[in-house]
Design a protein around this motif. Structure first.
Motif, mmCIF file in Angstrom:
data_model
loop_
_atom_site.group_PDB
_atom_site.id
_atom_site.type_symbol
_atom_site.label_atom_id
_atom_site.label_comp_id
_atom_site.label_asym_id
_atom_site.label_seq_id
_atom_site.Cartn_x
_atom_site.Cartn_y
_atom_site.Cartn_z
ATOM 1 N N GLN A 64 0.781 -1.180 0.045
ATOM 2 C CA GLN A 64 -0.079 -0.052 0.054
ATOM 3 C C GLN A 64 0.881 1.258 -0.029
ATOM 4 O O GLN A 64 0.305 2.302 -0.016
ATOM 5 C CB GLN A 64 -1.041 0.016 1.141
ATOM 6 C CG GLN A 64 -0.377 -0.219 2.567
ATOM 7 C CD GLN A 64 0.375 0.829 3.055
ATOM 8 O OE1 GLN A 64 -0.128 2.090 3.232
ATOM 9 N NE2 GLN A 64 1.467 0.702 3.676
ATOM 10 N N LEU A 65 2.101 1.127 -0.117
ATOM 11 C CA LEU A 65 2.967 2.278 -0.089
ATOM 12 C C LEU A 65 2.607 2.942 -1.358
ATOM 13 O O LEU A 65 2.725 2.621 -2.535
ATOM 14 C CB LEU A 65 4.424 2.082 -0.178
ATOM 15 C CG LEU A 65 4.762 1.470 1.519
ATOM 16 C CD1 LEU A 65 6.297 0.979 1.261
ATOM 17 C CD2 LEU A 65 4.876 2.647 2.271
ATOM 18 N N ASN A 66 2.533 4.566 -1.263
ATOM 19 C CA ASN A 66 2.319 5.471 -2.415
ATOM 20 C C ASN A 66 3.442 5.230 -3.710
ATOM 21 O O ASN A 66 4.596 5.363 -3.261
ATOM 22 C CB ASN A 66 2.248 6.715 -1.969
ATOM 23 C CG ASN A 66 2.105 7.742 -3.067
ATOM 24 O OD1 ASN A 66 1.887 7.440 -4.333
ATOM 25 N ND2 ASN A 66 1.448 8.863 -2.695
ATOM 26 N N ALA A 67 2.940 4.743 -4.684
ATOM 27 C CA ALA A 67 3.987 4.372 -5.748
ATOM 28 C C ALA A 67 4.524 5.854 -6.410
ATOM 29 O O ALA A 67 5.474 5.651 -7.043
ATOM 30 C CB ALA A 67 3.307 3.645 -6.899
ATOM 31 N N LYS A 68 4.184 6.827 -5.862
ATOM 32 C CA LYS A 68 4.613 8.053 -6.359
ATOM 33 C C LYS A 68 6.008 8.293 -5.587
ATOM 34 O O LYS A 68 7.002 9.020 -5.821
ATOM 35 C CB LYS A 68 3.790 9.264 -6.244
ATOM 36 C CG LYS A 68 2.666 9.260 -7.356
ATOM 37 C CD LYS A 68 2.447 10.850 -7.522
ATOM 38 C CE LYS A 68 0.927 10.774 -8.401
ATOM 39 N NZ LYS A 68 -0.187 10.099 -8.092
ATOM 40 N N LEU A 69 5.814 7.773 -4.180
ATOM 41 C CA LEU A 69 6.787 8.272 -3.308
ATOM 42 C C LEU A 69 7.826 7.015 -3.060
ATOM 43 O O LEU A 69 9.286 7.167 -3.014
ATOM 44 C CB LEU A 69 6.306 8.328 -1.974
ATOM 45 C CG LEU A 69 5.411 9.521 -1.848
ATOM 46 C CD1 LEU A 69 4.813 9.844 -0.489
ATOM 47 C CD2 LEU A 69 6.260 10.876 -2.232
#
Lengths: 188, 188
Positions: free
Chosen positions: B154-159
């Motif tokens: 669930q980690l933001n793929a942008k970050l």
């Protein structure tokens, strides 16, 4: 950022030397054929397969001067051993959709994909590598993914190492990469 | 042959520069602490965590002259932010069993592992990387694996980009590797 396909290209660049014989099992628009033709140099050879004439036409166009380093073959990659000599150093599979002028989807299929992988493994020289980009977001994709995984999971770990490389925090069924490396050891 | 742990070390070698601050979240016998202490050079610093005094003793012994490049901390890696400054370039997690003199198994646990990962991600500088070797063949292993996977997916793929790297044709629950890379982009 290490995306799947750049990782694949980086790995292949490390593994392929000038003069090598390599295979593009899924020619499509010829991007990988072009990349491989650069990697093998003027003394190497790329055998590239597609079942659609339009893929051969597009790839010949794409290759330009590099065309002389290639053999573009209008046949199933399952019949790779009819065309390619023993001792290849790499083969590239990019599964899923094949580019098509019409809107009818043409996809790689479990049976022929596994046949082609088997044949490519037999042609692979020790230390050689096969990369397989697996897409499973399209109809028929999960069946092909499972057939390929089942096949590679049972490969003798003394003869081959199979690595799965996957971005896990992306949506929309991104492809994952299988890297099959032939060891330098012989089976007992 | 590209095994999991050599791949991890190669990646870390590429990512860590002299003078960097890095974390060994699971000190154990100090092998990774030693490797990291070499990588950061005389102007860098390795913060290494373990909850067992024997790990600190063994690691101090193992480090020899490199001990001055390290801070060996007898506390849970979940409390990393109490000890480590912002801007680390790498953190290494080697989950599963911690070496123990007694036969009582000491293992990393889902809750504290995920807490430690969260904290390490907050300390990570852009372009920095966290590697996590995940073993799931021991009792409690599958629960920790699933907690870690749920967290990273669930980690933001942008970050962040999270890659899973796994040998798929081995028996006996070999570890797999998670590589979490912080992008240089800011969230919108």
């Amino acid at each position: 950022m290490r995306r799947i396909l750049p990782h694949s290209k980086q790995l292949l660049t490390e593994m392929i030397s000038e003069g090598d014989i390599v295979v593009d099992a899924t020619m499509g628009n010829g991007n990988d054929t072009f990349f491989l033709a650069q990697a093998v140099g003027s003394s190497g050879k790329v055998y590239a397969f597609d079942i659609q004439q339009q893929a051969l036409d597009a790839t010949k166009e794409r290759l330009g001067k590099l065309y002389s380093r290639t053999e573009l073959i209008l046949d199933s990659h399952a019949r790779i051993k009819q065309y390619v000599p023993d001792g290849i150093s790499a083969a590239v599979f990019n599964l899923g959709f094949l580019p098509n002028q019409n809107d009818h989807a043409v996809i790689t299929k479990p049976d022929t994909t596994v046949q082609a992988l088997k044949a490519a493994l037999q042609l692979l020289k020790p230390g050689g590598v096969i990369t397989v980009a697996v897409y499973d977001g399209h109809p028929g994709g999960p069946e092909e993914r499972d057939a390929v995984l089942e096949f590679v999971q049972q490969l003798n770990a003394k003869l081959f190492q199979v690595v799965r490389y996957e971005v896990v925090n992306q949506q929309n069924h991104p492809p994952f990469l299988l890297i099959i490396e032939k060891t330098n050891r012989r089976a007992r």
